[in-house]
Design an enzyme around this catalytic site. Structure first.
Site, short mmCIF file in Angstrom:
data_model
loop_
_atom_site.label_atom_id
_atom_site.label_comp_id
_atom_site.label_asym_id
_atom_site.label_seq_id
_atom_site.Cartn_x
_atom_site.Cartn_y
_atom_site.Cartn_z
CG ASP A 41 3.31 -3.94 -4.08
OD1 ASP A 41 2.81 -5.12 -3.62
OD2 ASP A 41 2.76 -2.92 -3.99
CD GLU A 75 0.16 -9.81 -5.27
OE1 GLU A 75 -0.04 -9.22 -6.08
OE2 GLU A 75 0.98 -9.93 -4.02
CG ASP A 108 -1.56 -3.85 1.52
OD1 ASP A 108 -0.13 -3.75 1.62
OD2 ASP A 108 -1.93 -3.61 0.53
O1 MIG Z 1 -2.30 -0.82 -4.22
O2 MIG Z 1 2.91 0.55 -3.76
O3 MIG Z 1 1.39 -4.13 -0.24
O4 MIG Z 1 3.23 -2.01 0.66
O5 MIG Z 1 2.84 0.39 -0.23
C1 MIG Z 1 -1.57 -0.72 -3.21
C2 MIG Z 1 1.87 1.03 -2.64
C3 MIG Z 1 0.00 -0.97 -3.83
C4 MIG Z 1 0.50 -2.30 -1.67
C5 MIG Z 1 1.74 -2.79 -1.08
C6 MIG Z 1 2.12 -1.76 -0.07
C7 MIG Z 1 2.36 -0.63 -1.22
C8 MIG Z 1 1.23 -0.30 -1.92
N1 MIG Z 1 0.93 -1.45 -2.81
#
Ligand code: MIG
Length: 759
Positions: free
Chosen positions: A383, A386, A471
């Site tokens: 996650d 980017e 999200d």
């Molecule tokens: O700033 O890890 O898209 O699936 O649960 C949020 C917490 C960070 C974004 C991800 C989401 C995840 C969440 N993350």
């Protein structure tokens, strides 16, 4: 976004207004080289242009390696990807005659402009992850990987950047792929003048590919022959996955496992979000909340659950943190132009970011991942890659006239040709993290298919990871959007994709959750996930009635697993995605315009309800005859419910029913209901036929190892002739599977034993 009128920055605002009004008139300053090459990919002519500008110091830009096309197919599958490039004579672009009259010029040292014609009837598809319907024409699409949690009509940049555009003219589809990880802005005729424009913000050059017109299937086949295809996923990863941000401690996880099993709701995977860690430090687990990390994975394994953990790139800046120290001493972090480690805030607080562009850093990161393997973690979820940063979500200067010089690009990264500005390669960050993770898991468990899930991605990611679309919210609108968005992902080469079932942000409702599962069972990646503040949305979080509906839907998903695996096999050989627009299979006008229905493989059409309080909908049935999937799979002898194709029919859609139809001439391989894929090796498989004449290909393997690449699988041609069943082996590399096979003739309620011969 809130803005304060007294704080208006008039200089910026004026500049932006001016930039919008005055189209930048560009003179070509290009003095570099263009090499034109051509090839055929499965008989489809493809041209490639390697364009290298002359840099301000007089040298030609170095050729940077394309990670999108750089891969080595396994021995047994080499023929799927084989092609050779012929050097063309004409290298002066002025004399090139390209489809859609495509031309380009270099407008600035940091910008290239492309123009092509877009006649009014041409549809635009693909381009990776767009918050849009299937036809993305009439909008501007910026490709610059961004953590944008606001998925609404203003959403432009999202997490993934795949610059492959499909142009659809009647029955023909052609493609343009601008292979560059630098920021790009595709304007698909917003001026309604019948022209499209791409601005590529790069100082380094690009590879441009143009695919000749053909069918949609042949085009995607050729594109994925260049950029690779998804390996067969481990079978367990195709089962039901349950996640939320975050299950707070190991007791909660144990309860969760217990609830699924005791309520007989099938599930294979539980997912740990960021709170399993110690202060969000990567490669750690919390001693308070997850003291028995390894034991937990072991216990869950006995109950046939896999555990997947999130892994973010940010490494906590803490001199006492071993990973940070190693990153410093091994020179693994991205650095500012002045040579200092680049530091920004993410979950662990101030953090450093591994430079995945550098091979040695990918190796180092992979070595560290051993922590998860040693603790019995089955798969990795990447996650924030980017990469996302709390104070720097939109790092590109606005308005962007050209790419800033390397030193002004947030930080530098180390490529094969030395230091390069971050923006120039940003779109590769998530891809390379995924590649490092995939390669590490393969290294540590050479006998198992790795499972990696990633949020950020670029062209070719399917070779390494599944993706989800970030999200979304618990809104019907996002349920609807998941169809066209996932269809465009598939057309962009990425079949193993899904969105958060139930919706991530906000509170779901029981009805929305049920409707979401009705579609979700057809998402290749099938996961329920919810954000920190959202109400519980596990399948058993509502009334027994809701639970029963969701259970039935998940059971249907498990029954379809043989078919789903056959579809992945098909993807592996042809590049075909699992979720396909109707136009993939049908040539009529209605099919071409339809994006609230889709084909799941060539046999099943899904036509879901995406509105509240709706209990019926108009369904378009393309030519042929169709029956409801549910009536076909019900063994109660009530007969199948049939619809004649070539018309639109109002169909009842009671809550909790499977919104899918089977095309006449299909044979669906269907498993028994199971609680997890651990039961798969011994399940019966029943071939449900619809029609007296049908044929299909069915494959079987162990579902876990990579042996299928060494010819260890069984593959059969299955026929129905005048209602009789026949199977012939196509390939026989498997010892006889220990399962029974049955055949369910069309319209019957009595299964007949059948056999899959071994030669
Ligand atoms: O700033 O890890 O898209 O699936 O649960 C949020 C917490 C960070 C974004 C991800 C989401 C995840 C969440 N993350």
């Amino acid at each position: 976004m809130a803005f304060d009128i007294l704080q208006t920055d008039w200089t910026k605002a004026r500049a932006k207004m001016a930039a919008w009004r005055a189209p930048i008139k560009a003179r070509d300053i290009f003095t570099g080289t263009i090499v034109a090459e051509s090839t055929t990919l499965n008989d489809l002519p493809v041209s490639k242009f390697v364009v290298r500008p002359r840099l301000e110091d007089g040298h030609l830009a170095p050729i940077s390696k394309s990670f999108a096309t750089d891969f080595e197919p396994c021995e047994s599958e080499k023929s799927f990807y084989e092609h050779e490039w012929d050097l063309d004579e004409k290298v002066d672009q002025k004399s090139l005659c390209l489809p859609f009259n495509l031309t380009w010029l270099q407008a600035k040292p940091g910008r290239f402009d492309f123009h092509f014609e877009l006649p009014a009837h041409v549809r635009c598809l693909g381009l990776g992850e767009r918050f849009a319907n299937l036809n993305i024409r009439g909008n501007t699409h910026t490709l610059f990987s961004t953590d944008n949690p606001n998925h609404n009509e203003h959403a432009d940049m999202l997490y993934k950047s795949i610059p492959f555009l499909i142009l659809n003219d009647g029955p023909l589809y052609s493609g343009i792929w601008l292979d560059s990880p630098a920021p790009q802005r595709w304007d698909l005729d917003t001026e309604l003048s019948g022209t499209a424009k791409i601005e590529l913000f790069s100082r380094l050059g690009f590879n441009l590919y143009v695919f000749a017109p053909t069918t949609l299937a042949d085009l995607v086949c050729a594109f994925t022959a260049l950029t690779g295809r998804s390996a067969l996923p481990p079978l367990w990863s195709l089962g039901h996955q349950q996640c939320r941000w975050s299950y707070p401690d190991q007791a909660t996880i144990r309860d969760l496992a217990h609830e699924f099993r005791s309520r007989k709701i099938p599930c294979d995977t539980l997912v740990l979000d960021i709170d399993y860690m110690d202060e969000y430090r990567v490669f750690t687990h919390s001693r308070e909340r997850f003291p028995d990390f390894k034991k937990l994975a072991g216990e869950l394994a006995r109950d046939h659950f896999k555990l997947v953990t999130i892994v973010d790139p940010g490494v906590k800046k803490d001199e006492k943190f071993e990973v940070y120290r190693q990153g410093l001493s091994g020179d693994h972090f991205c650095k500012t132009a002045r040579g200092e480690v680049f530091i920004e805030t993410v979950w662990p607080g101030l953090s450093a970011f591994p430079d995945f562009l550098s091979e040695k850093t990918r190796q180092w990161w992979g070595d560290k991942l051993k922590f998860y393997v040693d603790n019995g973690i089955a798969g990795i979820w990447n996650d924030m890659n980017e990469p996302a940063m709390f104070n720097n979500q939109k790092p590109l200067p606005v308005p962007l006239v050209e790419l800033p010089e390397a030193q002004s690009q947030l930080f530098m990264q180390q490529g094969e040709n030395g230091a390069v500005g971050h923006f120039e390669v940003r779109n590769l960050y998530g891809f390379l993290m995924g590649q490092a993770t995939h390669q590490a898991l393969t290294r540590y468990r050479p006998k198992e298919r790795p499972f990696v899930l990633t949020r950020s991605a670029s062209t070719g990611i399917q070779r390494y990871a599944a993706v989800w679309l970030g999200d979304n919210s618990s809104w019907y609108e996002h349920l609807q959007k998941s169809l066209p968005m996932l269809l465009n992902m598939g057309l962009s080469g990425v079949p193993f994709a899904g969105v958060d079932i139930g919706g991530f942000g906000g509170d779901t409702t029981p009805e929305l959750l049920v409707r979401w599962y009705e579609i979700g069972i057809f998402y290749p990646f099938f996961r329920n996930h919810c954000a920190l503040m959202g109400r519980a949305q596990e399948p058993f979080s509502f009334s027994p009635k809701v639970e029963a509906m969701v259970r039935h839907l998940i059971e249907t998903r498990y029954r379809l697993l043989p078919y789903i695996q056959d579809l992945f096999w098909m993807h592996r050989r042809t590049g075909a995605p699992l979720m396909r627009p109707l136009a993939w299979e049908f040539e009529d006008q209605v099919s071409r315009d339809c994006d609230d229905q889709f084909m799941f493989g060539d046999s099943i059409m899904v036509a879901p309800v995406v509105q509240p309080n709706q209990r019926s909908r108009r369904v378009y049935f393309p030519e042929g005859r169709w029956c409801t999937l549910e009536s076909l799979l019900a063994d109660h002898g009530a007969g199948v419910q049939i619809y004649e194709g070539g018309q639109t029919i109002l169909v009842n859609c009671p809550l909790g029913s499977v919104p899918a139809f089977v095309r006449e001439g299909s044979i669906l391989p269907v498993a028994d209901i199971m609680q997890s894929t651990a039961e798969y090796p011994s399940t019966d498989i029943t071939f449900y036929a619809f029609g007296d004449r049908a044929s299909s290909i069915h494959k079987d393997d162990d579902g876990i190892s990579l042996d299928y690449q060494k010819q260890k699988y069984g593959e059969w041609m299955i026929y129905i002739h005048d209602g009789d069943f026949d199977a012939r082996p196509i390939f026989n590399g498997l010892t006889r599977p220990k399962r029974r096979y049955f055949f369910m003739p069309s319209g019957s309620s009595k299964k007949l034993p059948c056999d899959l011969p071994q030669h």
